[in-house]
Write an enzyme that holds these catalytic residues in place. Structure first.
Site, PDB file in Angstrom:
ATOM      1  N   HIS A  23       1.926  -1.297  -2.809  1.00  0.00           N
ATOM      2  CA  HIS A  23       3.476  -1.648  -1.991  1.00  0.00           C
ATOM      3  C   HIS A  23       4.545  -1.054  -2.609  1.00  0.00           C
ATOM      4  O   HIS A  23       5.450  -0.791  -1.567  1.00  0.00           O
ATOM      5  CB  HIS A  23       3.470  -3.394  -2.117  1.00  0.00           C
ATOM      6  CG  HIS A  23       4.579  -3.808  -1.183  1.00  0.00           C
ATOM      7  ND1 HIS A  23       4.202  -3.987   0.120  1.00  0.00           N
ATOM      8  CD2 HIS A  23       5.877  -4.001  -1.370  1.00  0.00           C
ATOM      9  CE1 HIS A  23       5.320  -4.400   0.720  1.00  0.00           C
ATOM     10  NE2 HIS A  23       6.293  -4.419  -0.209  1.00  0.00           N
TER      11      HIS A  23
ATOM     12  N   ASP B  99      -1.938  -2.816  -0.818  1.00  0.00           N
ATOM     13  CA  ASP B  99      -1.254  -3.940  -0.246  1.00  0.00           C
ATOM     14  C   ASP B  99      -2.040  -5.241  -0.279  1.00  0.00           C
ATOM     15  O   ASP B  99      -3.407  -5.160  -0.306  1.00  0.00           O
ATOM     16  CB  ASP B  99      -0.565  -3.772   0.863  1.00  0.00           C
ATOM     17  CG  ASP B  99       0.828  -3.400   0.881  1.00  0.00           C
ATOM     18  OD1 ASP B  99       1.607  -3.486   0.276  1.00  0.00           O
ATOM     19  OD2 ASP B  99       1.033  -2.271   1.793  1.00  0.00           O
TER      20      ASP B  99
ATOM     21  N   SER C  99       8.773  -2.418   3.688  1.00  0.00           N
ATOM     22  CA  SER C  99       8.715  -3.721   3.585  1.00  0.00           C
ATOM     23  C   SER C  99       9.601  -4.771   4.498  1.00  0.00           C
ATOM     24  O   SER C  99       9.415  -4.597   5.678  1.00  0.00           O
ATOM     25  CB  SER C  99       8.949  -4.097   2.080  1.00  0.00           C
ATOM     26  OG  SER C  99       8.496  -5.378   1.592  1.00  0.00           O
TER      27      SER C  99
END
Length: 318
Positions: A285, A253, A170
Site C-alpha cells: 500500500h 494491499d 489511498s
C-alpha cells in the site's frame, strides 16, 4: 465482544449471522483496513515510518529540481493551501498534475507530497500538492469541498494549462474520485481534467464507519454514502466522461482494498468510461505510491504516456 459483532449492523454475528446477512467480524474488518498489516517488506510500525520518510525525502529532492511556490491559497482557511512545482522553462501549454495525499483523512500533508515532481518537472510538467483540513479538524464533506475548490482555484490562476491530471493515493484516491464527480457550474470554471490516477483507494466508505478509522472522522451512514465514489458513478460519467482513468492497486494491499479497487473499476467500465485496471506487482500500500519518485517506475511511465496522449502537450520529454 467486538469480534462477535457484525461490522455493518453491529448485531451478533456468531454462528447464525447478523440481521443484515453481511456478517463481517469487526476485528477482521479493522485488519482489512489496516494497510500496514499487509506489507510484505517490513513490520507495521516500520512501514509507516519508512513511508513518511520516503515521501519527505522525495519532496525535498523535488524542491531542488523545480521552481517552487509554497503555501499558495485556494481559500480563506488556514489549511487551504497548495505547493506548486513548475519547470524552470515551462512550455507554452503546461500539463498539470495535481496530487492529493493519503493518510486516512487524518495524517500527512502537502509537506510530504511533492515527490512526483522529481520525474515530472524536468519533462515540462507542473505538479501541485494539495493540503486539506484532515480530521479531527476537518470532516469528510469539508475535505471533499476543499479539494474541489483547490482544483478550481489552480485552474483559474494558471491560464496556460493544457490539461489537468489528478493523482490520489489511498484516502486521496477517494478525494480525487470525488473531484471527478463535481458539477463545476457552481465554481465558474470547468477544469480540463484529462486523466486521473487512483492508487490504492477506498471507494465505499460504509464499512469504515464501524472501524477505528472513523473515530476522528465521525462519519454517519449518510456522510459515508454521500462521499463514496462507488455510489456516484453516474455523476462521474456526467461530469468527467472524457477523462481517462487508471484504477491501480498494490499486489500486497489487503483483500478489501483490492476488492474495492476492482469493483470500482468494473462499475466505471460497465458505464462506458475510459478506464483501465493496474495490479502493480511486488508493491504494498505504501511503496506503490512512493515509487512515483522514480522515472523508470511502471506507474510513472504510465502517467507520462497518458500525458503525452493529451492534446497540446508538445513540451513533454518522455
Amino acid at each position: 465482544l467486538l469480534a462477535e459483532l457484525c461490522a455493518v449492523c453491529s448485531q451478533p454475528a456468531e454462528r447464525q449471522g447478523c440481521d443484515c446477512g453481511n456478517a463481517v467480524l469487526l476485528q477482521e474488518l479493522e485488519r482489512q483496513f489496516s494497510p500496514s498489516q499487509w506489507s510484505h517488506r517490513m513490520a507495521a510500525d516500520e512501514v509507516i515510518q519508512a513511508h513518511r520518510a520516503s515521501l519527505t525525502e522525495g519532496t525535498q529532492k523535488a524542491r531542488t529540481v523545480a521552481q517552487t511556490l509554497f503555501n499558495v491559497p485556494y481559500g480563506e482557511g488556514e489549511g487551504e493551501r497548495v505547493d506548486v512545482y513548475v519547470p524552470s522553462s515551462p512550455p507554452p501549454d503546461l500539463p498539470l498534475v495535481i496530487y492529493i495525499h493519503g493518510g486516512y483523512w487524518q495524517f500527512l500533508s502537502k509537506e510530504e507530497s511533492g515527490f512526483m515532481a522529481v520525474p515530472l518537472v524536468p519533462r515540462g510538467i507542473a505538479v501541485v500538492a494539495v493540503d486539506y483540513d484532515i480530521a479531527p479538524k476537518g470532516n469528510m464533506d469539508l475535505m471533499v469541498s476543499q479539494v474541489r475548490r483547490s482544483v478550481a482555484s489552480i485552474v483559474q490562476q494558471y491560464a496556460n494549462i493544457s490539461g489537468v491530471y489528478l493523482c490520489g493515493h489511498s484516502a486521496g484516491a477517494q478525494l480525487a474520485a470525488m473531484v471527478l464527480c463535481t458539477d463545476w457550474s457552481q465554481y465558474n470554471v470547468t477544469p480540463n481534467i484529462k486523466g486521473a490516477f487512483l492508487v490504492s483507494g477506498v471507494y465505499d466508505l460504509l464499512p469504515i464507519i464501524s472501524t477505528y478509522v472513523n473515530d476522528p472522522l465521525k462519519m454517519t451512514k449518510e456522510d459515508a454514502l454521500r462521499n463514496s465514489p462507488g455510489q456516484l458513478v453516474s455523476q462521474l460519467k456526467t461530469f468527467s466522461a472524457g477523462c481517462e482513468i487508471v484504477v491501480a492497486v498494490a499486489q500486497h494491499d489487503s483483500p478489501e482494498f483490492r476488492r474495492q479497487s476492482l469493483e470500482y473499476f468494473k462499475a466505471l467500465k460497465s458505464s462506458g468510461l475510459k478506464v483501465s485496471f493496474e495490479d502493480v506487482p511486488n508493491t504494498d500500500h505504501f511503496n506503490v505510491i512512493e515509487q512515483l519518485v522514480d522515472e523508470d517506475y511502471y506507474l510513472t511511465q504510465l502517467l507520462l504516456k497518458m500525458i503525452r496522449r493529451g492534446a497540446g502537450a508538445p513540451g513533454i520529454s518522455v
